[in-house]
Design a protein around this motif. Structure first.
Motif, PDB file in Angstrom:
ATOM      1  N   HIS A  67       1.582 -35.871 -38.608  1.00 40.79           N
ATOM      2  CA  HIS A  67       1.982 -35.159 -37.390  1.00 40.79           C
ATOM      3  C   HIS A  67       0.896 -34.146 -37.025  1.00 40.79           C
ATOM      4  O   HIS A  67       0.416 -34.101 -35.898  1.00 40.79           O
ATOM      5  N   ARG A  68       0.491 -33.344 -38.024  1.00 41.98           N
ATOM      6  CA  ARG A  68      -0.524 -32.309 -37.788  1.00 41.98           C
ATOM      7  C   ARG A  68      -1.817 -32.952 -37.270  1.00 41.98           C
ATOM      8  O   ARG A  68      -2.395 -32.508 -36.280  1.00 41.98           O
ATOM      9  N   ASP A  69      -2.260 -34.050 -37.916  1.00 40.23           N
ATOM     10  CA  ASP A  69      -3.534 -34.659 -37.538  1.00 40.23           C
ATOM     11  C   ASP A  69      -3.475 -35.261 -36.137  1.00 40.23           C
ATOM     12  O   ASP A  69      -4.437 -35.198 -35.382  1.00 40.23           O
ATOM     13  N   CYS A  70      -2.336 -35.846 -35.809  1.00 39.49           N
ATOM     14  CA  CYS A  70      -2.188 -36.471 -34.498  1.00 39.49           C
ATOM     15  C   CYS A  70      -2.279 -35.404 -33.398  1.00 39.49           C
ATOM     16  O   CYS A  70      -2.929 -35.584 -32.381  1.00 39.49           O
ATOM     17  N   VAL A  71      -1.648 -34.249 -33.627  1.00 34.71           N
ATOM     18  CA  VAL A  71      -1.607 -33.209 -32.594  1.00 34.71           C
ATOM     19  C   VAL A  71      -2.957 -32.489 -32.511  1.00 34.71           C
ATOM     20  O   VAL A  71      -3.557 -32.377 -31.443  1.00 34.71           O
ATOM     21  N   PHE A  72      -3.466 -32.021 -33.637  1.00 33.63           N
ATOM     22  CA  PHE A  72      -4.642 -31.139 -33.596  1.00 33.63           C
ATOM     23  C   PHE A  72      -5.956 -31.879 -33.357  1.00 33.63           C
ATOM     24  O   PHE A  72      -6.926 -31.277 -32.913  1.00 33.63           O
ATOM     25  N   SER A  73      -6.008 -33.169 -33.686  1.00 34.85           N
ATOM     26  CA  SER A  73      -7.307 -33.839 -33.579  1.00 34.85           C
ATOM     27  C   SER A  73      -7.743 -33.989 -32.121  1.00 34.85           C
ATOM     28  O   SER A  73      -8.889 -34.330 -31.846  1.00 34.85           O
ATOM     29  N   ALA A  74      -6.843 -33.726 -31.159  1.00 36.57           N
ATOM     30  CA  ALA A  74      -7.270 -33.757 -29.751  1.00 36.57           C
ATOM     31  C   ALA A  74      -8.158 -32.554 -29.426  1.00 36.57           C
ATOM     32  O   ALA A  74      -8.772 -32.505 -28.367  1.00 36.57           O
ATOM     33  N   PHE A  75      -8.201 -31.571 -30.326  1.00 38.24           N
ATOM     34  CA  PHE A  75      -9.101 -30.418 -30.137  1.00 38.24           C
ATOM     35  C   PHE A  75     -10.143 -30.411 -31.249  1.00 38.24           C
ATOM     36  O   PHE A  75     -10.050 -29.614 -32.192  1.00 38.24           O
ATOM     37  N   PRO A  76     -11.132 -31.299 -31.187  1.00 38.84           N
ATOM     38  CA  PRO A  76     -12.062 -31.431 -32.311  1.00 38.84           C
ATOM     39  C   PRO A  76     -12.669 -30.098 -32.756  1.00 38.84           C
ATOM     40  O   PRO A  76     -12.707 -29.796 -33.946  1.00 38.84           O
ATOM     41  N   THR A  77     -13.114 -29.276 -31.789  1.00 41.91           N
ATOM     42  CA  THR A  77     -13.812 -28.048 -32.176  1.00 41.91           C
ATOM     43  C   THR A  77     -12.883 -27.088 -32.896  1.00 41.91           C
ATOM     44  O   THR A  77     -13.294 -26.314 -33.738  1.00 41.91           O
ATOM     45  N   VAL A  90      -5.674 -25.805 -38.189  1.00 36.58           N
ATOM     46  CA  VAL A  90      -5.007 -26.139 -39.447  1.00 36.58           C
ATOM     47  C   VAL A  90      -4.843 -24.867 -40.287  1.00 36.58           C
ATOM     48  O   VAL A  90      -3.750 -24.568 -40.798  1.00 36.58           O
ATOM     49  N   THR A  91      -5.922 -24.058 -40.369  1.00 41.57           N
ATOM     50  CA  THR A  91      -5.865 -22.843 -41.191  1.00 41.57           C
ATOM     51  C   THR A  91      -4.848 -21.845 -40.625  1.00 41.57           C
ATOM     52  O   THR A  91      -3.992 -21.324 -41.354  1.00 41.57           O
ATOM     53  N   VAL A  92      -4.923 -21.605 -39.315  1.00 35.89           N
ATOM     54  CA  VAL A  92      -4.048 -20.585 -38.717  1.00 35.89           C
ATOM     55  C   VAL A  92      -2.572 -21.001 -38.818  1.00 35.89           C
ATOM     56  O   VAL A  92      -1.711 -20.200 -39.212  1.00 35.89           O
ATOM     57  N   THR A  93      -2.277 -22.267 -38.499  1.00 37.00           N
ATOM     58  CA  THR A  93      -0.867 -22.684 -38.538  1.00 37.00           C
ATOM     59  C   THR A  93      -0.333 -22.656 -39.972  1.00 37.00           C
ATOM     60  O   THR A  93       0.838 -22.362 -40.197  1.00 37.00           O
ATOM     61  N   CYS A  94      -1.247 -22.934 -40.926  1.00 41.68           N
ATOM     62  CA  CYS A  94      -0.842 -22.870 -42.341  1.00 41.68           C
ATOM     63  C   CYS A  94      -0.450 -21.444 -42.720  1.00 41.68           C
ATOM     64  O   CYS A  94       0.496 -21.218 -43.473  1.00 41.68           O
ATOM     65  N   GLU A  95      -1.206 -20.486 -42.200  1.00 41.22           N
ATOM     66  CA  GLU A  95      -0.935 -19.080 -42.507  1.00 41.22           C
ATOM     67  C   GLU A  95       0.358 -18.617 -41.836  1.00 41.22           C
ATOM     68  O   GLU A  95       1.167 -17.913 -42.430  1.00 41.22           O
ATOM     69  N   LEU A  96       0.535 -19.040 -40.547  1.00 42.00           N
ATOM     70  CA  LEU A  96       1.594 -18.418 -39.737  1.00 42.00           C
ATOM     71  C   LEU A  96       2.906 -19.196 -39.676  1.00 42.00           C
ATOM     72  O   LEU A  96       3.959 -18.603 -39.454  1.00 42.00           O
ATOM     73  N   ILE A  97       2.838 -20.515 -39.827  1.00 40.85           N
ATOM     74  CA  ILE A  97       4.068 -21.304 -39.587  1.00 40.85           C
ATOM     75  C   ILE A  97       4.512 -21.976 -40.899  1.00 40.85           C
ATOM     76  O   ILE A  97       3.806 -22.844 -41.427  1.00 40.85           O
ATOM     77  N   PRO A  98       5.674 -21.575 -41.424  1.00 40.90           N
ATOM     78  CA  PRO A  98       6.106 -22.101 -42.724  1.00 40.90           C
ATOM     79  C   PRO A  98       6.137 -23.627 -42.779  1.00 40.90           C
ATOM     80  O   PRO A  98       5.775 -24.228 -43.783  1.00 40.90           O
ATOM     81  N   GLN A  99       6.538 -24.259 -41.662  1.00 38.50           N
ATOM     82  CA  GLN A  99       6.636 -25.719 -41.637  1.00 38.50           C
ATOM     83  C   GLN A  99       5.255 -26.355 -41.921  1.00 38.50           C
ATOM     84  O   GLN A  99       5.131 -27.282 -42.715  1.00 38.50           O
ATOM     85  N   TYR A 100       4.202 -25.805 -41.307  1.00 39.95           N
ATOM     86  CA  TYR A 100       2.861 -26.353 -41.484  1.00 39.95           C
ATOM     87  C   TYR A 100       2.315 -26.007 -42.878  1.00 39.95           C
ATOM     88  O   TYR A 100       1.562 -26.771 -43.464  1.00 39.95           O
ATOM     89  N   ARG A 101       2.729 -24.833 -43.392  1.00 44.95           N
ATOM     90  CA  ARG A 101       2.329 -24.468 -44.757  1.00 44.95           C
ATOM     91  C   ARG A 101       2.907 -25.495 -45.737  1.00 44.95           C
ATOM     92  O   ARG A 101       2.273 -25.919 -46.679  1.00 44.95           O
ATOM     93  N   GLY A 102       4.146 -25.903 -45.457  1.00 42.52           N
ATOM     94  CA  GLY A 102       4.817 -26.897 -46.310  1.00 42.52           C
ATOM     95  C   GLY A 102       4.070 -28.228 -46.291  1.00 42.52           C
ATOM     96  O   GLY A 102       3.862 -28.852 -47.333  1.00 42.52           O
ATOM     97  N   TYR A 103       3.606 -28.645 -45.098  1.00 42.71           N
ATOM     98  CA  TYR A 103       2.862 -29.913 -45.006  1.00 42.71           C
ATOM     99  C   TYR A 103       1.641 -29.840 -45.912  1.00 42.71           C
ATOM    100  O   TYR A 103       1.333 -30.760 -46.660  1.00 42.71           O
TER     101      TYR A 103
END
Ligand code: HEM
Length: 481
Positions: free
Chosen positions: A198-208, A214-227
């Motif tokens: 899910h993460r790769d499908c959404v974020f890969s549209a913003f290559p830069t 990935v880092t910011v959502t991991c820090e801020l959003i528990p769901q993404y930290r879990g992934y």
């Protein structure tokens, strides 16, 4: 900021002349945001289908991002994915790559050919018989569990035990693929892979911004930290098992006894001396690519058959002849040539391809011709699998589950437009293995059990990530006589 400048540059100066193509969304010439939003909702493939097919009119080429074109055309399939294509794997694969590239994300052609040659024998049709015992054993364990469901006596006799078929199908494919990969272990596999996809499908549209997001959502959003936590745990287990498998490798080992053997020794039984990182990357991708998509395909096929009693009856008739005793578990040899069985999978994968993700490619630096249009170099180009699989001009009645369309010469002709496994040099190497797993499983299930939806009105729900995930499929089972 730099990425935004680039997008605006593409839009206002139009150096690649992409403005000649209609926008999929009013903002798609300026930003990928709308595409990301669709990905976040898990319905990007459906939106692309609608945008391409109309109404009001079909649009064969759409600009879906500042530097991204989607081609809904038969000709484009060959130009983008066919043998001899000049296209390269797009930036998406660079983003997801680890320290070492694996077969699926390697971009360099020479490297890809080396890897593909190394693995070709293990994945060939001729090698499948060596996995017969493994598949038979896993099927025996599976039916043992299903038989227990059938024999269980609920407190309320009007209630029949309900089985989540999706869960069991994915467990079965994990077990088989872990055996083929040469390792077995326990992990929260489905959780770990679905979150990352899910993460790769959404974020890969913003290559830069991919790594930053990935880092910011991991820090801020528990769901993404879990992934991230679960994906790391899974990677750690694969790493550990690859080490163990290397330690067990002997000089007498058959170089093609399992996937890891093919990576450790060549045909002359000499050590290939691959770096550990490469061994890990290959084992990891086979486990990921090799199990989840097959589990999804199996769930979709049984669901399609349950919604089409006519097709289920024809399949049962074919299997009743091929497997006279319903207690038998067939080998792949017993069922691999059954035309209707195979047609049932292909029809289901046409309507619901396990991966609807449009497999990003980019044009070579000098540019290339696609479906009659000259496209400048380094432009992202894709073919919308679902829209092509639902094209009325190709399939006539695309909304109808009709396995018969795959039979005979007409069926062979349709293979040209079947994109579930992609095409050409980067097409799926595991195709033979998935047909083996799916054939043995579906033949066994349909021959051995009466299967029905626990709720006749139930519709399975899907959510697009890199694969199109299916949700639980609650079924009732009873033994057939
Ligand atoms: C229904 C089941 C499956 C489906 C629908 C499927 C689909 C695909 C697709 C669409 C691709 C192209 C990916 C791309 O261009 O990025 C692909 C490639 C690949 N698949 Fe599969 N796959 C399935 C099963 C398997 C299995 C069972 C294995 C391994 C045991 C496997 C291993 C791979 C690998 C390693 C590649 C990369 C090939 C290359 O680039 O040379 N797949 N698959």
């Amino acid at each position: 900021m730099e990425a935004l400048e680039k997008d605006l540059h593409y839009y206002f100066y139009d150096p690649k002349q992409l403005r000649r193509f209609p926008n999929a969304h009013p903002f798609s010439g300026i930003t990928n945001l709308w595409f990301v939003y669709e990905a976040f909702l898990g319905r990007r493939y459906l939106t692309l289908q609608k945008k391409h097919q109309g109404p009001p009119a079909a649009k064969p080429v759409l600009r879906v991002g500042p530097n991204h074109l989607s081609f809904y055309s038969r000709e484009a399939i060959k130009d983008i994915h066919g043998h001899g294509t000049l296209m390269e794997k797009g930036v998406h694969y660079d983003l997801l790559a680890g320290t070492h590239r694996h077969l699926a994300d390697v971009v360099d052609r020479g490297e890809h050919t080396r890897k593909r040659k190394m693995l070709a024998a293990t994945f060939s049709q001729g090698s499948l018989s060596k996995y017969d015992d493994l598949v038979g054993q896993k099927m025996l364990e599976f039916t043992g569990q299903m038989d227990r469901y059938c024999q269980s006596e609920p407190l309320d006799p009007t209630l029949r035990p309900v089985v989540d078929y999706r869960r069991w199908a994915i467990l079965y494919t994990q077990e088989v693929i872990a055996g083929i990969d040469g390792s077995t272990y326990q992990a929260r596999y489905r959780d770990s892979i679905e979150g990352s996809m899910h993460r790769d499908c959404v974020f890969s549209a913003f290559p830069t911004w991919y790594h930053g997001l990935v880092t910011v959502t991991c820090e801020l959003i528990p769901q993404y930290r879990g992934y991230a936590r679960r994906a790391k745990a899974f990677g750690d287990i694969v790493r550990h098992q690859v080490r163990r498998r290397i330690a067990q490798c002997t000089d007498e080992e058959d170089p093609h006894s399992d996937l890891m053997s093919a990576l450790l020794r060549d045909r002359k039984n000499e050590s290939l001396n691959l770096e550990f990182g490469e061994l890990f990357a290959e084992a990891n991708v086979i486990l990921n690519a090799g199990s989840h998509s097959t589990g999804i395909a199996m769930t979709n096929t049984i669901n399609s058959l349950l919604h089409c009693p006519r097709a289920m009856r024809i399949l049962q008739e074919e299997l009743d002849v091929a497997i006279p005793d319903p207690n038998d578990i067939p080998s792949f040899e017993d069922v691999k040539l059954l035309p209707y069985l195979r047609a049932c999978f292909d029809e289901s994968m046409r309507m619901n391809a396990p991966s609807q993700f449009s497999l990003p490619r980019k044009t070579p630096p000098a540019g290339a011709r696609i479906a009659g249009h000259w496209i400048a170099g380094d432009t992202q180009v894709t073919t919308p699998t679902h829209a092509i699989h639902m094209d009325k001009e190709i399939w006539g009645d695309p909304d109808i589950y009709r396995p018969e369309r795959w039979l005979g010469d007409d069926g062979k002709r349709l293979q040209e437009f079947f994109l579930a496994f992609s095409k050409g040099p980067r097409g799926c190497i595991g195709r033979n293995i998935t047909y083996m797993e799916q054939s043995v499983m579906l033949a066994t299930m349909v021959r051995r059990y009466n299967i029905s939806l626990a709720d006749p009105k139930f519709e399975v729900s899907r959510y697009e990530t890199v694969s199109t995930i299916v949700d639980a499929l609650p079924l009732n089972f009873s033994r057939r006589g």
